[in-house]
Scaffold this motif. Structure first.
Motif, PDB file in Angstrom:
ATOM      1  N   PRO A  19       3.711 -11.183   2.402  1.00 41.99           N
ATOM      2  CA  PRO A  19       3.502  -9.770   2.050  1.00 41.99           C
ATOM      3  C   PRO A  19       4.129  -8.781   3.024  1.00 41.99           C
ATOM      4  O   PRO A  19       4.502  -7.682   2.623  1.00 41.99           O
ATOM      5  CB  PRO A  19       1.976  -9.612   2.032  1.00 41.99           C
ATOM      6  N   GLY A  20       4.270  -9.139   4.286  1.00 41.27           N
ATOM      7  CA  GLY A  20       4.830  -8.198   5.246  1.00 41.27           C
ATOM      8  C   GLY A  20       6.219  -7.710   4.865  1.00 41.27           C
ATOM      9  O   GLY A  20       6.597  -6.581   5.144  1.00 41.27           O
ATOM     10  N   LEU A  64      -1.994   2.838   3.700  1.00 41.04           N
ATOM     11  CA  LEU A  64      -1.928   1.534   3.045  1.00 41.04           C
ATOM     12  C   LEU A  64      -0.827   0.670   3.675  1.00 41.04           C
ATOM     13  O   LEU A  64      -0.986  -0.542   3.833  1.00 41.04           O
ATOM     14  CB  LEU A  64      -1.647   1.733   1.550  1.00 41.04           C
ATOM     15  N   TYR A  65       0.279   1.323   4.040  1.00 36.83           N
ATOM     16  CA  TYR A  65       1.379   0.588   4.657  1.00 36.83           C
ATOM     17  C   TYR A  65       1.159   0.356   6.145  1.00 36.83           C
ATOM     18  O   TYR A  65       2.003  -0.182   6.825  1.00 36.83           O
ATOM     19  CB  TYR A  65       2.702   1.332   4.438  1.00 36.83           C
ATOM     20  N   GLY A  66       0.007   0.812   6.647  1.00 37.41           N
ATOM     21  CA  GLY A  66      -0.323   0.539   8.040  1.00 37.41           C
ATOM     22  C   GLY A  66       0.547   1.289   9.022  1.00 37.41           C
ATOM     23  O   GLY A  66       0.862   0.772  10.090  1.00 37.41           O
ATOM     24  N   ARG A 113       7.249  -6.936   2.011  1.00 39.99           N
ATOM     25  CA  ARG A 113       7.197  -5.820   1.065  1.00 39.99           C
ATOM     26  C   ARG A 113       7.155  -4.485   1.808  1.00 39.99           C
ATOM     27  O   ARG A 113       7.556  -3.457   1.275  1.00 39.99           O
ATOM     28  CB  ARG A 113       5.959  -5.945   0.168  1.00 39.99           C
ATOM     29  N   GLY A 114       6.669  -4.512   3.036  1.00 40.70           N
ATOM     30  CA  GLY A 114       6.608  -3.281   3.814  1.00 40.70           C
ATOM     31  C   GLY A 114       7.969  -2.789   4.258  1.00 40.70           C
ATOM     32  O   GLY A 114       8.096  -1.670   4.751  1.00 40.70           O
ATOM     33  N   PHE A 167      -0.650   6.385   0.918  1.00 44.85           N
ATOM     34  CA  PHE A 167       0.337   5.313   1.005  1.00 44.85           C
ATOM     35  C   PHE A 167       0.704   5.005   2.445  1.00 44.85           C
ATOM     36  O   PHE A 167       0.945   3.864   2.810  1.00 44.85           O
ATOM     37  CB  PHE A 167       1.575   5.658   0.174  1.00 44.85           C
ATOM     38  N   VAL A 204      10.757   1.963  -2.748  1.00 48.29           N
ATOM     39  CA  VAL A 204      11.208   2.030  -4.138  1.00 48.29           C
ATOM     40  C   VAL A 204      10.923   3.409  -4.728  1.00 48.29           C
ATOM     41  O   VAL A 204       9.804   3.920  -4.643  1.00 48.29           O
ATOM     42  CB  VAL A 204      10.492   0.966  -4.993  1.00 48.29           C
ATOM     43  N   THR A 249      10.600  -6.846  -5.987  1.00 53.25           N
ATOM     44  CA  THR A 249       9.595  -7.903  -6.181  1.00 53.25           C
ATOM     45  C   THR A 249       8.580  -7.569  -7.253  1.00 53.25           C
ATOM     46  O   THR A 249       7.499  -8.149  -7.295  1.00 53.25           O
ATOM     47  CB  THR A 249       8.824  -8.255  -4.886  1.00 53.25           C
ATOM     48  N   LEU A 250       8.917  -6.650  -8.153  1.00 55.04           N
ATOM     49  CA  LEU A 250       8.018  -6.386  -9.268  1.00 55.04           C
ATOM     50  C   LEU A 250       8.189  -7.414 -10.372  1.00 55.04           C
ATOM     51  O   LEU A 250       7.292  -7.628 -11.181  1.00 55.04           O
ATOM     52  CB  LEU A 250       8.298  -4.988  -9.841  1.00 55.04           C
ATOM     53  N   LEU A 251       9.373  -8.015 -10.436  1.00 55.81           N
ATOM     54  CA  LEU A 251       9.631  -9.072 -11.406  1.00 55.81           C
ATOM     55  C   LEU A 251      10.128 -10.290 -10.646  1.00 55.81           C
ATOM     56  O   LEU A 251      10.679 -10.161  -9.559  1.00 55.81           O
ATOM     57  CB  LEU A 251      10.729  -8.657 -12.398  1.00 55.81           C
ATOM     58  N   THR A 252       9.930 -11.466 -11.246  1.00 52.37           N
ATOM     59  CA  THR A 252      10.552 -12.648 -10.655  1.00 52.37           C
ATOM     60  C   THR A 252      11.703 -13.079 -11.550  1.00 52.37           C
ATOM     61  O   THR A 252      11.625 -12.953 -12.770  1.00 52.37           O
ATOM     62  CB  THR A 252       9.548 -13.809 -10.532  1.00 52.37           C
ATOM     63  N   MET A 260      -2.641  -3.521  11.190  1.00 49.73           N
ATOM     64  CA  MET A 260      -1.247  -3.331  10.809  1.00 49.73           C
ATOM     65  C   MET A 260      -0.634  -4.670  10.463  1.00 49.73           C
ATOM     66  O   MET A 260      -0.874  -5.634  11.176  1.00 49.73           O
ATOM     67  CB  MET A 260      -0.459  -2.738  11.964  1.00 49.73           C
ATOM     68  N   PRO A 261       0.158  -4.728   9.418  1.00 50.64           N
ATOM     69  CA  PRO A 261       0.807  -6.004   9.093  1.00 50.64           C
ATOM     70  C   PRO A 261       1.826  -6.320  10.177  1.00 50.64           C
ATOM     71  O   PRO A 261       2.470  -5.415  10.715  1.00 50.64           O
ATOM     72  CB  PRO A 261       1.494  -5.742   7.757  1.00 50.64           C
TER      73      PRO A 261
END
Lengths: 241, 225, 218
Positions: free
Chosen positions: A79-80, A110-112, A82-83, A107, A87, A58-61, A1-2
């Motif tokens: 990265p944590g 994936l998100y732990g 992002r959890g 999902f 969206v 965070t898909l674009l900067t 888990m993150p």
């Protein structure tokens, strides 16, 4: 888990600009959203609402400026962080070849998340999709939208970004979504949504901002006064023109 | 955590593929057609042209690999699910490794059919030295797929992506093709040259290490806008 | 830097003007005669091509990991010049080969690996041109992979070539040949430097124009 990040309580855009080649889509936007707030992002098509949401996701900067989640930027947090963001995009981010349950389970894992099966079952119940075993590709637009919403909220994110969430929903589903948003607001989430459906979000949002010509205007305080959201929107749009 | 993400991605891809089996069947059939087309091009007087078997095998792998990569990432382009993966709180290079593993599994299935086919059609003793042959296939396919997976992922949101993938992929994987073909040829020739085959195998292994490392480094910077 | 451009241009032009005389005065090579003299332009253009590939790869790495737009401009200019000087090498090579050995193309290890590198950078340019938005980062990866590939390409083509008969002539460089060669090598390198600087400057101006365009809307 993150590792669990201590949750942030605000989302701030600090002088954010974004351009694509010669086209400036956002020009020094500053906006701060607090926990427990539902903020509506309004504006004509092509104004950059989706771009703003993508930046927050965070898909674009940004081409310049910063986006802060609490005190940190994404780069600092890792990265944590992002959890903690959920969206619902224009493209629904679900696999059409898998069933609703399989999508959510994937999902979730994936998100732990802990006890994925229970959460998935609850989410499917809420979306009214518990009895559907077939691939998502066969769903109607409204059903896919409901599934996509559950996917976005499965991991109980702190920041919820919704791009046109009411599209394709019938009355019942719209009502349920309204309730859901109210619940999120009470739970202390930060909700940023875009929509053209001003009547539906009437009374639901704490703040509305107008994005037009790459700049942001705050609509008059939504204090439950006599003017409806649409009237305020029109007034602001005409004032800027 | 890294391996868990890899496993989840592979499992998801396998699950999707097992439903329709579309990519497996179409890639397999394409590889077989490739072999046949080349067979008509290179077989003369009922005798196989020397070294043709090795060359045809690897060209079929390269062509069908390119097709499979394109199709695999086209799937992720629908509903922009690749973006959804990038938004997850996981190590992004793990996503790359997961996709790579999926592509390798697919190509392994294709090779399991094409290698015996080539052996049959060209009377080529491809199974005489099974370990070396398997090693060459493994390292060569990995090298090709490693570069291909990265490029295909990068190109997901580019224009003209269908034609750009082979244009970018083939020149860079020329050492892989040379290594695979020469190594296989060394095993097929009348006076089998085992040391030579081993040399080529080592080069392919080196290539794999270097380019997988490079891909892991460059995956995240190249995928963020 | 700008001030050096014009004097450097004059010097390089003078070197190129002198080069034909120097080449003419150099002794004939024993087996190939006059034809061999193409080597004075052929080898330097390869040298420049490989250096340019290195520049492109390094600039791409800097752009990819450091995010500096200036590095991307250098990478693009270097890629164009790699293709240009590679084309010169690819034309002069077969011309030489045809006259010296009777064949247009010889699967010579160096010529072939250079061809592969040339292909990689042509692919770079195609990607930049047709890839649409965001292809700067993608092409940076291609250049980086291309540069990392140089040892593999050369080694594998070389090994591959040992199967075929070798017909390359080993040339001994007499001092009388060495001097014109050095002149040409330096002239080519200088030309490359000038063209790179000019091209990068053009890109920088373009970027400044874009910034002004955006600022106009404020």
């Amino acid at each position: 888990m993150p590792p669990r990040q201590p949750d942030f309580t605000s989302l701030s855009f600090v002088d954010v600009s974004r351009h694509f080649g010669r086209r400036r889509v956002l020009n020094r936007i500053s906006l701060c959203c607090e926990a427990g707030e539902v903020v509506a992002l309004l504006g004509p098509n092509g104004a950059g609402k989706s771009t703003l949401l993508s930046l927050a996701a965070t898909l674009l900067t940004p081409s310049s400026g910063e986006i802060r989640y609490g005190e940190q930027t994404m780069a600092a947090a890792g990265p944590g962080l992002r959890g903690r963001i959920g969206v619902l995009g224009h493209d629904l981010y679900v696999y059409p070849e898998l069933s609703a349950a399989e999508n959510l389970t994937f999902f979730g894992r994936l998100y732990g998340l802990a006890d994925v099966e229970a959460r998935v079952a609850a989410a499917l119940d809420r979306a009214g999709l518990a009895h559907r075993d077939d691939p998502v590709g066969r769903f109607s637009r409204g059903m896919r939208q409901r599934l996509a919403l559950e996917r976005a909220l499965l991991h109980e994110p702190r920041l919820v970004l919704l791009d046109e969430p009411f599209t394709g929903l019938d009355d019942a589903a719209t009502g349920m979504l309204r309730e859901r948003l109210g619940g999120l607001r009470q739970a202390g989430c930060i909700v940023l949504l875009t929509t053209h459906d001003l009547e539906t979000i009437e009374g639901l949002v704490d703040r509305a901002v107008l994005l037009r010509g790459a700049a942001l205007t705050v609509l008059d305080e939504l204090d439950g006064g006599p003017r409806s959201l649409r009237e305020r929107y029109r007034a602001a749009a005409e004032a800027r023109a | 955590m890294f391996l868990r993400t890899v496993w989840l991605v592979v499992r998801k891809d396998l699950l999707i593929e097992l439903r329709s089996r579309e990519i497996v069947y179409t890639t397999l059939f394409f590889a077989i057609s490739c072999v046949l087309v080349f067979a008509f091009g290179f077989v003369r007087d009922g005798r196989p042209v020397e070294d043709a078997a090795a060359g045809i095998l690897w060209i079929a792998i390269a062509f069908s690999g390119t097709l499979a990569l394109g199709r695999a990432f086209e799937r992720e382009r629908q509903s922009e699910t690749l973006r959804a993966l990038m938004m997850a709180p996981v190590d992004r290079p793990a996503l790359y490794v997961g996709k790579l593993a999926g592509v390798l599994l697919l190509l392994a299935v294709v090779e399991a059919v094409v290698v015996p086919l080539v052996a049959l059609m060209f009377q080529a003793p491809l199974f005489a030295h099974p370990l070396l042959m398997a090693g060459l296939l493994a390292t060569g396919t990995t090298g090709f797929a490693a570069v291909g997976t990265l490029f295909a992922a990068m190109l997901v949101r580019a224009r003209s992506r269908d034609v750009l993938l082979p244009i970018l992929l083939y020149p860079i994987t020329i050492p892989v093709i040379i290594g695979g073909v020469r190594g296989t040829a060394a095993l097929l020739q009348p006076d089998v040259d085992l040391p030579m085959a081993t040399v080529w195998l080592s080069m392919l292994a080196c290539f794999d290490v270097v380019f997988i490392t490079l891909a892991l480094w460059t995956f995240e910077p190249s995928m963020t806008e | 830097m700008k001030k050096l451009f014009l004097p450097a241009l004059v010097v390089i032009a003078a070197m190129f003007a002198w080069a034909p005389y120097a080449i003419d005065r150099a002794p004939y090579e024993s087996t190939m005669g006059l034809v061999q003299k193409i080597f004075y332009f052929h080898v330097p253009s390869w040298m420049v091509m490989f250096s340019s590939a290195l520049v492109c790869g390094t600039a791409s790495a800097v752009y990819l990991f450091g995010g500096r737009a200036a590095a991307d401009r250098v990478a693009q200019a270097a890629a164009e010049l790699t293709v240009l000087f590679g084309t010169i090498g690819l034309i002069t090579g077969p011309l030489w080969g045809r006259k010296a050995w009777g064949v247009w193309w010889q699967w010579d290890a160096r010529l072939t690996s250079a061809l592969v590198m040339w292909l990689i950078f042509v692919a770079y340019l195609l990607l930049r041109k047709y890839g649409g938005a965001g292809s700067e980062k993608l092409s940076a990866v291609v250049a980086l992979f291309g540069m990392a590939n140089v040892p593999f390409v050369y080694w594998s083509v070389n090994m591959w070539r040992t199967v075929h008969p070798k017909t390359t002539v080993v040339m001994t460089l007499q001092p009388e040949m060495g001097r014109p060669f050095l002149l040409c090598a330096l002239a080519f390198m200088g030309l490359y430097g000038l063209m790179l600087a000019a091209r990068v400057r053009l890109e920088r101006r373009r970027a400044e124009l874009e910034t002004l365009f955006l600022a106009l809307e404020d």
